[in-house]
Enzyme design. Structure first.
Site, PDB file in Angstrom:
ATOM      1  N   LYS A 299      73.345  19.619   8.468  1.00 56.51           N
ATOM      2  CA  LYS A 299      74.376  18.794   7.817  1.00 56.51           C
ATOM      3  C   LYS A 299      75.804  19.148   8.233  1.00 56.51           C
ATOM      4  O   LYS A 299      76.652  18.274   8.343  1.00 56.51           O
ATOM      5  CB  LYS A 299      74.251  18.894   6.295  1.00 56.51           C
ATOM      6  CG  LYS A 299      73.009  18.199   5.760  1.00 56.51           C
ATOM      7  CD  LYS A 299      72.980  18.218   4.242  1.00 56.51           C
ATOM      8  CE  LYS A 299      71.694  17.590   3.726  1.00 56.51           C
ATOM      9  NZ  LYS A 299      71.712  17.400   2.291  1.00 56.51           N
ATOM     10  N   ASP A 337      74.761  12.171  -0.544  1.00 49.62           N
ATOM     11  CA  ASP A 337      74.264  13.105  -1.568  1.00 49.62           C
ATOM     12  C   ASP A 337      75.191  13.105  -2.782  1.00 49.62           C
ATOM     13  O   ASP A 337      74.752  12.966  -3.917  1.00 49.62           O
ATOM     14  CB  ASP A 337      74.194  14.538  -1.013  1.00 49.62           C
ATOM     15  CG  ASP A 337      73.023  14.732  -0.057  1.00 49.62           C
ATOM     16  OD1 ASP A 337      72.023  14.005  -0.184  1.00 49.62           O
ATOM     17  OD2 ASP A 337      73.114  15.615   0.815  1.00 49.62           O
TER      18      ASP A 337
END
Length: 514
Positions: A299, A337
């Site tokens: 990420k 997210d």
């Protein structure tokens, strides 16, 4: 030859010990939706050429490819070559649709059957490399050599040391002038098996659930046909996937593929076991590869690979979604997210799905984040953006302080959090892995401390109800599950991938089966 709507067939390798078992598996292969079976003679414990081949081929329910693979090419057979090749010639005479013979012996074999090939019969000439995937030039030369040996169908199987190796195989298949089976073995080569119909490979292999693979990295027939919608993957299909390491456990393919299918979107979503995200994105730069989910451990590095990044994702320093912009092919990074978690918490505060006005119900509230890792950072920035007063609590106070300074919040140690009561109506968000299976009895905060909160969120969703959420509920506190965050980040990703509203019902139904 079965329905070849997209050009690629599904073949089930039969790697059992007796011809009786093979017969049973053939019937099962037909029922599973496969197009043909591969009879692996070398796996039989005993083999009587004439009787057994007649028994297997006479009343076969599906077209059959007969392979008698020697030890020197990765098979089980260790006997005499003449006997082996005689058996393959016999298989052809008894009506096999295909016979597979290795490049090393192909010329003499092709000569021996010249002028005797039954109508519709095809000779597959194969070459296996169990170490690496050669260069495009070497693969191209190999194709030419196999073609020259008398092959009707060229088969090359290599081994992926990196997922980028598969791109070379795709290139060669797409430019091959004759029918070609091109597969890249191992988990890093899985996409060569799932996407081969897009690039024009003649067939792919699929095993039964719980069955024995005949080469590393084979998917199941049911996954190929149902999960990856193999029959409908064609030249124009857009490819999406989840970049991670490991990635085999991910539930995202089940969600996104079901969602694509439900709205008739021509896309397929695959697991991508990636070691180096920068080289992956560089190699798969064509518009065919249209968007990616990004998970651990990529990420942070994903952010550096994007041409443009959404401002909050940039602040968080992590990207979990990459879209290839249609107009110029540039990579745009997002973080869904935090959007998933924050919107779930907002709805938890509202106690309903109604969005009243544009001001967030988080505005002005104390928002306590437990954990200072990537997820903690995402929630802290997300809450800050909504106007909340952010407090970071962490086992090591230094890490809490570092993150608090970044977002303009306060820091506490976990011990201090036990007695922290700033005001009523606070929100608690756990972003640590405490309470995740198998540690069901762990919780980041004792039950008596939970009464000060209006809403408690837990990013952990295995189990669905963690000890933290159970005890919060017992205190009469509103709880928000990590599963809700997972669903919402997937809904948001789907919209970014397709530009269409996400079929929420389908995605929620899939998640409920998890």
């Amino acid at each position: 030859m079965g329905s070849q709507s997209n050009g690629s067939l599904v073949c089930v390798p039969l790697v059992v010990k007796t011809v009786e078992e093979m017969k049973v598996e053939m019937v099962r292969a037909k029922a599973s939706g496969a197009d043909l079976v591969e009879i692996r003679i070398d796996h039989l414990t005993t083999f009587r050429p004439h009787e057994d081949l007649e028994f297997l081929l006479k009343s076969r329910p599906l077209p059959a490819l007969v392979t008698y693979r020697p030890k020197w090419e990765g098979g089980e057979y260790q006997g005499d070559e003449t006997t082996r090749l005689d058996a393959l010639r016999l298989a052809m005479e008894l009506g096999a649709d295909y016979v597979d013979v290795e490049l090393q012996v192909a010329c003499e074999f092709a000569d021996s059957i010249a002028g005797k090939k039954p109508e519709g019969f095809k000779l597959v000439v194969s070459s296996h490399n169990y170490q690496v995937t050669p260069s495009i030039e070497q693969l191209g030369n190999l194709v030419a050599t196999i073609q020259a040996s008398g092959a009707d169908i060229v088969k090359i199987a290599c081994t992926a040391q990196d997922i980028t190796d598969v791109a070379r195989m795709f290139h060669v298949i797409a430019h091959c002038q004759v029918p070609m089976i091109g597969l890249v073995m191992s988990e890093r080569g899985l996409i060569s098996r799932l996407l081969c119909s897009k690039f024009g490979s003649y067939l792919t292999f699929g095993i039964f659930d719980g069955g024995k693979v005949s080469a590393p990295g084979q998917p199941t027939v049911s996954d190929l046909l149902d999960l990856y919608n193999f029959r409908n993957v064609g030249v124009d299909t857009k490819i999406f996937g989840i970049i991670g390491k490991p990635v085999g456990h991910s539930k995202s393919p089940a969600l996104h593929n079901a969602a694509f299918q439900s709205i008739g979107f021509d896309g397929v979503y695959v697991p991508l076991l990636v070691d180096d995200i920068a080289s992956f994105l560089r190699v798969y730069s064509s518009p065919d590869f249209a968007g990616f989910s990004v998970t651990i451990p990529h990420k942070e590095s994903a952010l550096k690979c994007c041409d443009e990044v959404d401002p909050i994702a940039k602040s968080i320093g992590a990207v979990n979604t990459i879209i290839k912009r249609k107009t110029d092919g540039k990579l745009i990074g997002y973080n869904t997210d935090y959007i998933g978690a924050i919107s779930a918490i907002e709805d938890g505060i509202r106690g309903s799905k109604m969005n009243n006005g544009s001001i967030s119900p988080l505005a002005g509230k104390f928002f306590v984040v437990i954990g200072a890792g990537g997820a903690g950072k995402a929630l802290a920035y997300g809450a800050k953006e909504k106007g909340a007063k952010v407090i970071i609590a962490n086992r090591t106070y230094e890490r809490a302080r570092a993150l608090a300074e970044l977002v303009g919040g306060e820091a506490l140690s976990l011990t201090e959090l036990e007695t922290f009561k700033s005001e009523t109506g606070m929100v608690l968000a756990n972003t640590t892995s405490m309470g995740m299976q198998p540690n069901f009895d762990e919780t980041p905060l004792s039950k008596h401390a939970l009464g000060s909160y209006d809403v408690v969120f837990d990013a952990v969703y295995t189990p669905k109800v963690t000890r933290l959420l159970r005890e919060a509920k017992e205190c009469g506190v509103t709880t928000v599950s990590g599963l809700e965050m997972f669903v919402r980040q997937a809904l948001k990703q789907f919209e970014l991938f397709t530009g269409l509203p996400a079929p929420e019902g389908i995605i929620r139904e899939r998640v409920s089966r998890m």
